[in-house]
Design a protein around this motif. Structure first.
Motif, short mmCIF file in Angstrom:
data_model
loop_
_atom_site.label_atom_id
_atom_site.label_comp_id
_atom_site.label_asym_id
_atom_site.label_seq_id
_atom_site.Cartn_x
_atom_site.Cartn_y
_atom_site.Cartn_z
N THR A 126 74.89 -64.25 3.46
CA THR A 126 75.35 -65.66 2.62
C THR A 126 75.26 -67.07 3.23
N ILE A 127 75.86 -67.04 4.04
CA ILE A 127 76.30 -69.25 4.16
C ILE A 127 74.35 -69.68 4.84
N ALA A 128 73.66 -68.30 4.99
CA ALA A 128 72.55 -69.10 5.35
C ALA A 128 71.35 -69.12 4.25
N GLN A 129 72.01 -68.35 3.35
CA GLN A 129 71.36 -68.42 1.54
C GLN A 129 71.70 -69.98 1.43
N ILE A 130 72.91 -69.47 1.26
CA ILE A 130 73.51 -71.39 0.74
C ILE A 130 72.76 -72.04 1.18
N ARG B 224 92.20 -59.00 -10.52
CA ARG B 224 92.35 -59.61 -9.28
C ARG B 224 91.74 -59.93 -8.11
N ARG B 225 89.95 -59.14 -8.05
CA ARG B 225 89.40 -60.32 -7.29
C ARG B 225 89.42 -61.49 -8.35
N ALA B 226 89.59 -62.05 -9.45
CA ALA B 226 89.05 -63.44 -9.51
C ALA B 226 90.87 -64.42 -9.19
N ILE B 227 91.80 -63.61 -8.99
CA ILE B 227 92.43 -64.59 -8.40
C ILE B 227 93.08 -64.46 -6.64
N GLU B 228 92.12 -63.27 -6.08
CA GLU B 228 91.86 -63.07 -4.27
C GLU B 228 90.89 -64.16 -4.32
N ALA B 229 90.06 -64.42 -5.42
CA ALA B 229 88.47 -65.90 -4.96
C ALA B 229 89.84 -66.58 -5.13
N ALA B 230 90.13 -67.05 -6.08
CA ALA B 230 90.94 -68.37 -6.22
C ALA B 230 91.71 -68.71 -4.94
N LYS B 231 92.03 -67.88 -4.19
CA LYS B 231 92.46 -68.48 -3.23
C LYS B 231 91.96 -68.38 -2.38
N ALA B 232 91.32 -67.40 -2.32
CA ALA B 232 89.74 -67.65 -0.99
C ALA B 232 89.41 -69.04 -0.97
N GLY B 233 89.19 -70.35 -2.06
CA GLY B 233 88.77 -71.29 -2.25
C GLY B 233 87.90 -71.65 -3.15
N ALA B 234 87.43 -70.32 -3.80
CA ALA B 234 86.25 -70.59 -5.23
C ALA B 234 86.92 -72.25 -5.38
N ALA B 235 86.17 -72.57 -6.13
CA ALA B 235 85.76 -74.35 -6.99
C ALA B 235 86.63 -73.31 -8.59
N CYS B 236 85.16 -71.85 -8.59
CA CYS B 236 85.40 -71.73 -10.46
C CYS B 236 85.40 -70.47 -9.42
N LEU B 237 85.86 -69.56 -11.56
CA LEU B 237 85.27 -68.77 -11.58
C LEU B 237 84.44 -68.38 -12.84
N LEU C 139 84.56 -65.02 0.88
CA LEU C 139 84.37 -65.67 0.26
C LEU C 139 85.04 -66.93 1.01
N ALA C 140 86.74 -66.73 1.58
CA ALA C 140 86.99 -68.10 2.96
C ALA C 140 86.64 -68.41 3.81
N GLU C 141 85.37 -67.56 4.13
CA GLU C 141 84.24 -68.37 5.34
C GLU C 141 82.96 -68.81 4.56
N ILE C 142 82.65 -68.01 3.76
CA ILE C 142 81.59 -68.89 3.15
C ILE C 142 81.87 -70.41 2.19
N VAL C 143 83.53 -70.37 2.13
CA VAL C 143 83.01 -71.96 1.12
C VAL C 143 83.84 -72.81 2.90
N ARG C 144 84.05 -72.50 3.94
CA ARG C 144 84.92 -73.38 4.87
C ARG C 144 82.96 -73.88 5.05
N GLU C 145 82.04 -73.14 5.84
CA GLU C 145 81.05 -73.25 6.35
C GLU C 145 79.42 -73.98 5.72
N VAL C 146 80.40 -74.23 3.75
CA VAL C 146 78.68 -74.40 3.23
C VAL C 146 79.41 -76.14 2.46
N ASN C 147 78.73 -76.79 1.85
CA ASN C 147 78.72 -78.02 1.31
C ASN C 147 79.17 -78.32 0.33
N VAL C 148 78.77 -76.90 -0.61
CA VAL C 148 78.58 -76.88 -2.95
C VAL C 148 79.68 -75.61 -2.85
N PRO C 149 80.54 -76.72 -4.34
CA PRO C 149 80.98 -75.62 -4.27
C PRO C 149 80.15 -74.29 -4.85
#
Length: 387
Positions: free
Chosen positions: A47-51, A95-108, A75-85
């Motif tokens: 996923t990181i490579a594709q981003i 619960r997936r939405a709450i987990e994603a917010a905690k993992a660093g998603a910029a938007c749900l 998601l936490a690793e993906i957010v950390r390794e890319v340069n876009v939101p």
């Protein structure tokens, strides 16, 4: 849109501005280009490579699907390794939405009305607030709520708009305003009409797109018609071109749509003729080679490639660099609209690439100098004096 001709002016719809991570959406912010990954999100490396490939193409925001707990964990690793939101795509599972917010998603990306009880919506909104997330309400003609299908009998513009505003009300009841809305359909007429009605009904930023548009060619045509219509009318704050193609191709088409309307400028814009018997060189193969070799250029540069002298000089007047076909394998090169020098067929592509790269380097140096000057300007005068 900045313009020097009245007929090119686009009056953009006024909307609220929200933040998707570090990227502003709406208001007077640039219209942004989005795409979505198609790798399993659980496979963080793929996923990181594709981003990163999408980043090279110029993407502003990327959406990833988060249907499972394993996906939100990655998601936490993906957010950390890319340069876009990163926008986390959530369906039904709050619960997936709450987990994603905690993992660093910029938007749900959610539909609040489908999350469940009012208490669950409140929990998702709290997570969005706590972790600085915005929200996208994503209405789709193919998945309208049962009560709206019963009311209207079929997906129509009124049904899509009512669905969007119904979902938006769930957020507004929680005093949450950091959201954008989309009302996508695969039918161009339906999508455009729905967006037009929604644009009149609210001031929230709009994410525009023609969903499930098709393959690379047919999807590009449908998206260009639909998105071009909306953008020309000033509707749309961020967009995605939905193609059965790789994400970076969606990004390229999105940028080409914006460039064709003069809304944003990135990379080389090639103006070329369709070729005919008058051509002094093989226009089609030349343009194909130049598109491939100049894909890495980020600076906005216009380049005209015209096979003969009928339209060549006129087009060259309007572009940074121009090439017009001549006789006996010798062709005229233009710079800033004026004749400059000639080039031979066997060296032509390499020569044009070199000229574009030189101009790109000059533009980058100028931009870097402007940024440096602005940075100095931000330093208090007393500090500057001390230095």
């Amino acid at each position: 849109m900045s313009s020097y001709r009245p007929y090119q002016h686009i009056e953009r719809r006024k909307s609220r501005q929200i933040m998707v991570g570090k990227v502003p959406v709406g208001g007077d912010a640039p219209i942004t280009v989005q795409t979505m990954t198609n790798t399993p999100t659980e496979d963080a490396e793929a996923t990181i490579a594709q981003i990163r490939r999408a980043e090279l193409a110029g993407v502003d925001i990327v959406r990833v699907s988060c249907p499972t707990e394993e996906a939100t964990a990655a998601l936490a690793e993906i957010v950390r390794e890319v340069n876009v939101p990163i926008v986390a795509d959530i369906h039904f599972h709050y619960r997936r939405a709450i987990e994603a917010a905690k993992a660093g998603a910029a938007c749900l990306r959610i539909n609040p009305g489908n999350i469940g009880s009012a208490e669950r919506v409140k929990e998702v909104v709290k997570a969005a607030r706590d972790y600085g997330c915005s929200i996208r309400i994503g209405v789709n003609a193919g998945s309208l709520e049962k009560h709206l299908l019963e009311k209207y009998g079929e997906p129509n513009p009124e049904a899509l708009v009512e669905s969007a505003l119904w979902h938006a009300d769930h957020l507004l009841q929680n005093d949450f305003h950091e959201f954008k809305i989309s009302v996508k359909a695969s039918d161009v007429f339906l999508a455009v009409a729905a967006y037009q009605q929604l644009a009149d009904a609210c001031d929230h930023p709009l994410h525009i797109g023609i969903t499930e548009a098709g393959g690379r060619r047919t999807g590009t045509v449908k998206s260009s018609i639909g998105l071009g219509n909306l953008l020309w009318a000033g509707v749309g704050d961020t967009l995605r071109v939905s193609l059965s193609a790789e994400p970076e191709e969606e990004v390229h088409v999105g940028w080409d749509i914006l460039k064709s309307l003069g809304i944003r400028h990135r990379g080389v814009k090639i103006i070329s003729c369709p070729s005919c018997a008058r051509q002094g060189f093989n226009v089609i193969k030349t343009v194909e080679a130049l598109e491939e070799r100049l894909a890495h250029i980020e600076q906005p540069i216009t380049l005209s490639i015209i096979g003969c002298v009928v339209n060549g000089p006129g087009e060259a007047l309007m572009t940074d660099i121009g090439l017009t076909g001549g006789g006996a394998g010798t062709h005229m090169v233009y710079s800033a609209g004026k004749t400059s020098h000639t080039t031979r067929s066997d060296e032509m592509v390499d020569h044009i690439v070199g000229l574009v790269e030189q101009r790109a380097a000059l533009l980058k140096a100028q931009k870097d100098a402007e940024k440096a000057a602005e940075a100095v300007g931000d330093i208090p005068l007393a500090v500057q004096a001390a230095e």
